[in-house]
Design a protein around this motif. Structure first.
Motif, PDB file in Angstrom:
ATOM      1  N   ILE A   1       0.718   4.043  -3.058  1.00 10.68           N
ATOM      2  CA  ILE A   1       0.394   5.454  -2.881  1.00 10.68           C
ATOM      3  C   ILE A   1       1.535   6.312  -3.394  1.00 10.68           C
ATOM      4  O   ILE A   1       1.329   7.317  -4.080  1.00 10.68           O
ATOM      5  CB  ILE A   1       0.136   5.765  -1.391  1.00 10.68           C
ATOM      6  CG1 ILE A   1      -1.102   5.029  -0.909  1.00 10.68           C
ATOM      7  CG2 ILE A   1      -0.023   7.254  -1.177  1.00 10.68           C
ATOM      8  CD1 ILE A   1      -1.364   5.223   0.561  1.00 10.68           C
ATOM      9  N   ASN A   2       2.771   5.902  -3.107  1.00 11.60           N
ATOM     10  CA  ASN A   2       3.904   6.729  -3.501  1.00 11.60           C
ATOM     11  C   ASN A   2       4.079   6.768  -5.007  1.00 11.60           C
ATOM     12  O   ASN A   2       4.525   7.762  -5.570  1.00 11.60           O
ATOM     13  CB  ASN A   2       5.171   6.205  -2.838  1.00 11.60           C
ATOM     14  CG  ASN A   2       6.267   7.216  -2.861  1.00 11.60           C
ATOM     15  OD1 ASN A   2       7.215   7.105  -3.611  1.00 11.60           O
ATOM     16  ND2 ASN A   2       6.126   8.248  -2.054  1.00 11.60           N
ATOM     17  N   HIS A   3       3.709   5.671  -5.670  1.00  9.57           N
ATOM     18  CA  HIS A   3       3.822   5.649  -7.118  1.00  9.57           C
ATOM     19  C   HIS A   3       2.657   6.337  -7.801  1.00  9.57           C
ATOM     20  O   HIS A   3       2.639   6.434  -9.016  1.00  9.57           O
ATOM     21  CB  HIS A   3       3.899   4.194  -7.614  1.00  9.57           C
ATOM     22  CG  HIS A   3       5.280   3.629  -7.588  1.00  9.57           C
ATOM     23  ND1 HIS A   3       6.130   3.692  -8.654  1.00  9.57           N
ATOM     24  CD2 HIS A   3       5.967   3.013  -6.613  1.00  9.57           C
ATOM     25  CE1 HIS A   3       7.282   3.124  -8.338  1.00  9.57           C
ATOM     26  NE2 HIS A   3       7.211   2.695  -7.104  1.00  9.57           N
ATOM     27  N   GLY A   4       1.678   6.782  -7.025  1.00  7.13           N
ATOM     28  CA  GLY A   4       0.563   7.482  -7.636  1.00  7.13           C
ATOM     29  C   GLY A   4      -0.431   6.570  -8.326  1.00  7.13           C
ATOM     30  O   GLY A   4      -1.183   7.015  -9.181  1.00  7.13           O
ATOM     31  N   LEU A   5      -0.459   5.304  -7.953  1.00  7.57           N
ATOM     32  CA  LEU A   5      -1.436   4.409  -8.567  1.00  7.57           C
ATOM     33  C   LEU A   5      -2.829   4.817  -8.141  1.00  7.57           C
ATOM     34  O   LEU A   5      -3.020   5.464  -7.126  1.00  7.57           O
ATOM     35  CB  LEU A   5      -1.191   2.964  -8.124  1.00  7.57           C
ATOM     36  CG  LEU A   5       0.180   2.365  -8.374  1.00  7.57           C
ATOM     37  CD1 LEU A   5       0.149   0.895  -8.014  1.00  7.57           C
ATOM     38  CD2 LEU A   5       0.593   2.547  -9.802  1.00  7.57           C
TER      39      LEU A   5
ATOM     40  N   SER B   1       0.825  -1.212   0.000  1.00  9.27           N
ATOM     41  CA  SER B   1       0.000   0.000   0.000  1.00  9.27           C
ATOM     42  C   SER B   1       0.858   1.261   0.000  1.00  9.27           C
ATOM     43  O   SER B   1       0.535   2.223  -0.701  1.00  9.27           O
ATOM     44  CB  SER B   1      -0.957  -0.008   1.184  1.00  9.27           C
ATOM     45  OG  SER B   1      -0.262  -0.283   2.362  1.00  9.27           O
ATOM     46  N   ASP B   2       1.984   1.247   0.730  1.00 10.44           N
ATOM     47  CA  ASP B   2       2.837   2.443   0.724  1.00 10.44           C
ATOM     48  C   ASP B   2       3.420   2.689  -0.649  1.00 10.44           C
ATOM     49  O   ASP B   2       3.459   3.816  -1.137  1.00 10.44           O
ATOM     50  CB  ASP B   2       3.996   2.271   1.708  1.00 10.44           C
ATOM     51  CG  ASP B   2       3.509   2.259   3.140  1.00 10.44           C
ATOM     52  OD1 ASP B   2       4.165   1.627   3.981  1.00 10.44           O
ATOM     53  OD2 ASP B   2       2.469   2.892   3.392  1.00 10.44           O
TER      54      ASP B   2
END
Lengths: 207, 233, 438
Positions: free
Chosen positions: C259-263, C255-256
């Motif tokens: 979110i960080n990859h902008g999915l 999940s981190d």
């Protein structure tokens, strides 16, 4: 009485200009088997590819035309169906795929974008794939309905049926100019790519 | 979030409060501002130029010098927690005097907030701005596209090269206003350039280093490539 | 009963090679009732170090399983992917540039072609954003019709994803089922706006047309029959050993990382993040509909499949609610800065004629400003960012492409997996090259 006429003296048998009976029967057989089992190479890029898939699905069914075996390898395909817009970055790929297909081969340009650039009259899109490869049938539409594509395929089948083996030029591979890579003159390409007709007035910004 | 797969619920940092609703009667100007705007003004007074609220969205205009500091603070600070980068893009206005703006759209999932950051870049100078890739991995391709379309260089980006156009595209940067809609060259010339992308140019130097494929290339290709000839995509 | 045994020598494949390169035979026995067992193999010399270079493999841009013109350059160690370098741009057609040369209503046909599986959903997304920019509200009937349009769009997009993913993994039949269901939706769209795929169904301030008579009954019929197909596909795939074996554990994004990859969209939700624009930043009164957002827990391809199939069911649920609450009334806004006045008014009333003239000749002009309204497209967070300088053509029209950002995570997802897994992972992202390359 009236049946005892002999053939007029002016009728001559000229095998050089008339097809012989055997050649026409052979042509018919070969063309029939070719046209009824054209294996398509779906070069699908955009929305037209989705309508192509819908044509191949159960409602419209390309299998009736012998075309359900999609050949994704150009080496085993007969028809290149270019479905969708072709940007300049994809142009060498399309050219290469066309060159990899063995003769006899045909090309259907499906949709407005493949036929003329469609609504994408800008820096990125090839204004018609006929500037890159020779096209046999153009199917208009954005995207064409599956019935439209089927009509185009049937038109190609009729074109194939009209072919003659004695016509030696028909299977010539188009050779691009080695220096420029273009196979029709540059001025012709520019002329084909100009905006024309109503599309010039649509934007009212002069562009 | 102890394990990587415990469910993450947006709005977890909002204590109580109403469930989100469709915005109605959004005013054109004014309206409630995102509290992060005031927080940035307080924490980074040197970078902060101004902020405004247009149609409900808060936009903060910043100077480009410490952008990575501001973005990192927005990401890490527990009162901000902008963990999601939605978009990186740029805007060039039709007025040639107006500066080109680089735009970031940030979203805070725990606080359910949206923030727009803008850095104006003067057109006479080189267009350079910090990359936010160290903070958000999703900025990778977004910044490459910005470079490809506008010619903006992102300092600190690991691999800044063209992404949508081919690498040896010579006409310029398409989304600039001085780039004509149909491109600078004639159609035949555009086609000629596109068709002439060399075969070995379809692989970048990095890719050719795999499997020692570079050594397998013929001598003249190797000479041309190592002499700096730009390879394809 | 005495068991007769016989020794069968089996020549193994290339794995059983001794130091000098000869095939090593492992003796096996076969008992009378047919069971085969291996005897204790003789002490074998240590397997030789297989020296090998990594291989460079190019997939695409023309390839049946890349879902469009995507090119993946893979560095392989045997069958295992060491590195993946994607190349895109083979469908870049200058959408954003053209948007700067068209009036707002003229841009709507381009929104169809960009994510062509979600055409009518893109039309709605565009109109929502443009109406915020113009400051125009639409009547309640239009709002509910747009919800219906978006959910139908979600259904057809997920059905394409389902059909093509099944084909990629070798299951041909669900492709035919899903495309047959799509034809039912195409019938609905065609009777509403006249086109199957590229609908151009909305306008700034309303819709292109109101629904015809009998359309609601047709839609109810679809809502009744569609869940049966979803159940069929579910029965065929969800507990199928081949399907599970080919999808579980692949392409995991925590999940981190997600979110960080902008999915966004099902990719993000399968990784456990419950971000759905319809719930968190609602539009079109989605907060008044009763539906759930499926969230996965493993972030692999199987979870993305489960999330999307459940979304098909939830979309049907939303459709049933929307069709029950469809109010009567006008479908277009009455704001004549954006919507053409009725023809009889334009011919008789001076003010209406002026409105008509200005809109047709110049196009509707918004005030100076900018707006970004995201929606939940089937691929993820989609939005159009408009910047206006007060003229009829936007200064900047930016498409925030969910599949573009989702695809940028593919190098991370395929590392360490096998070559055939690359296809499965690529299929699970649900990419549309039209949206990625624009």
């Amino acid at each position: 009485m009236g049946l005892s006429q002999v053939a007029p003296a002016s009728t001559t048998f000229a095998p050089a200009t008339q097809e012989s009976w055997i050649a026409t029967r052979l042509d018919f057989l070969v063309n029939l088997s070719r046209s009824k089992s054209l294996w398509p190479m779906p070069f699908g890029t955009a929305c037209c590819a989705i309508e192509f898939m819908a044509t191949a699905a159960t409602r419209f069914d390309l299998a009736r035309f012998g075309m359900e075996r999609m050949s994704f390898s150009p080496r085993q395909a007969d028809v290149l169906i270019c479905a969708g817009r072709v940007p300049f970055k994809l142009a060498p790929v399309l050219r290469r795929i066309w060159q990899q297909m063995p003769q006899p081969k045909w090309c259907i340009s499906m949709g407005a974008c493949a036929s003329s650039g469609g609504m994408f009259d800008n820096y990125a899109v090839v204004q018609g794939i006929d500037t890159i490869i020779p096209v046999d049938v153009y199917v208009p539409g954005c995207p064409p309905r599956p019935e439209g594509l089927l009509y185009g395929i049937m038109m190609l089948q009729e074109k194939v049926m009209r072919e003659k083996m004695s016509d030696s030029a028909i299977r010539n591979e188009m050779e691009p100019d080695p220096a420029s890579g273009l196979y029709i003159p540059a001025s012709k390409i520019d002329e084909l790519s100009e905006p024309f007709g109503n599309s010039v007035q649509q934007t009212r910004s002069g562009l | 979030m102890s394990s990587p797969f415990a469910p993450v619920l947006p709005g977890s940092a909002i204590a109580g409060g109403a469930a989100p609703a469709t915005p109605r009667d959004v005013p054109e100007r004014g309206g409630p501002a995102n509290p992060s705007a005031a927080a940035i003004a307080a924490t980074f007074p040197a970078s902060f130029i101004r902020s405004e609220v247009v149609w409900g969205d808060t936009t903060v205009y910043l100077r480009g010098d410490n952008l990575i500091g501001v973005v990192r603070w927005l990401h890490d600070d527990p009162s901000q927690r902008y963990d999601y980068l939605s978009d990186v893009t740029a805007v060039e206005y039709r007025d040639p005097e107006q500066e080109l703006e680089v735009v970031w759209h940030l979203r805070s999932l725990p606080y359910r907030r949206f923030l727009r950051l803008k850095v104006p870049l003067a057109k006479g100078a080189p267009l350079v701005v910090d990359s936010v890739w160290p903070v958000y991995k999703g900025a990778d391709w977004l910044e490459r596209e910005c470079y490809d379309m506008f010619g903006i260089t992102f300092r600190g980006h690991p691999d800044l090269r063209r992404i949508l156009m081919w690498e040896s595209f010579r006409e310029g940067f398409p989304l600039r206003k001085d780039f004509p809609l149909r491109g600078r060259f004639s159609r035949a010339e555009q086609l000629r350039q596109a068709l002439s992308i060399t075969t070995e140019g379809r692989y970048s130097m990095e890719e050719l280093s795999v499997a020692q494929a570079f050594e397998d290339l013929p001598e003249d290709m190797r000479r041309r490539l190592s002499g700096g000839e730009r390879t394809g995509e | 009963m005495a068991t007769k045994t016989r020794t069968v020598e089996v020549a193994l494949g290339s794995a059983g090679v001794d130091a000098s390169g000869r095939a090593v035979r492992t003796p096996m026995t076969v008992t009378e009732n047919g069971a085969v067992s291996t005897l204790e193999p003789p002490a074998m010399a240590a397997a030789p170090e297989l020296q090998g270079e990594h291989m460079l493999i190019n997939i695409g841009p023309q390839h049946p399983a890349t879902h469009g013109v995507l090119r993946l350059v893979l560095e392989l160690d045997g069958e295992t992917v060491v590195r993946c370098i994607p190349h895109i741009g083979y469908l870049h057609c200058g959408f954003e540039k053209i948007g700067e040369y068209r009036q707002y209503n003229q841009i709507i046909p381009w929104t169809d072609r960009e994510d062509y599986l979600n055409s009518i959903g893109n039309n709605v997304a565009f109109s929502i954003g443009a109406e915020r920019l113009f400051g125009v509200e639409v009547p309640p009937r239009c709002t509910v019709l747009r919800v219906i349009a978006m959910e139908l769009s979600r259904i057809i997009s997920h059905l394409v994803w389902l059909g093509t993913t099944c084909i990629d993994l070798g299951a041909f039949t669900p492709f035919l089922w899903s495309f047959q269901e799509r034809e039912n939706v195409y019938n609905l769209l065609e009777s509403w706006v006249g086109a199957r795929l590229t609908t151009t169904a909305t306008r700034v301030g309303g819709m292109a047309a109101d629904i015809p008579d009998g359309w609601v009954e047709q839609l109810r019929g679809f809502i009744r029959t569609f869940p049966k197909t979803v159940d069929e596909c579910d029965r065929m795939l969800t507990k199928n050993g081949i399907w599970v074996g080919r999808t579980v554990g692949l392409g995991v994004m925590s999940s981190d990382e997600a979110i960080n990859h902008g999915l966004s969209g099902p990719m993000l939700r399968a990784s456990g993040v419950a971000y759905d624009v319809r719930k968190d930043f609602p539009y079109l009164d989605y907060e008044t509909y009763d539906f759930e957002v499926p969230v996965g827990s493993n972030g692999d391809v199987y979870d993305r499949y489960l999330v999307r199939v459940e979304e098909l069911r939830q979309s049907t649920r939303i459709l049933a609610q929307a069709v029950d609450r469809l109010p009567d009334g006008p479908v277009n806004s009455s704001d004549h800065r954006v919507i053409l006045p009725a023809k009889n008014r334009a011919m008789s009333d001076m003010e209406s004629m002026i409105h008509h003239f200005k809109q047709v000749m110049e196009g509707p002009r918004p005030p100076v400003g900018e707006v970004y309204v995201p929606v939940e497209s089937p691929k993820g967070e989609k939005g159009y960012y408009f910047v206006s300088d007060g003229t009829a053509k936007p200064v900047r029209w930016r498409i925030r492409p969910p599949s573009y950002v989702n695809l940028s995570a593919i190098p991370k997802m395929v590392e360490g997996h096998l070559l055939s897994d690359v296809i499965a992972i690529n299929a699970s992202i649900d990419i549309v090259m039209g949206e990625i390359d624009r």
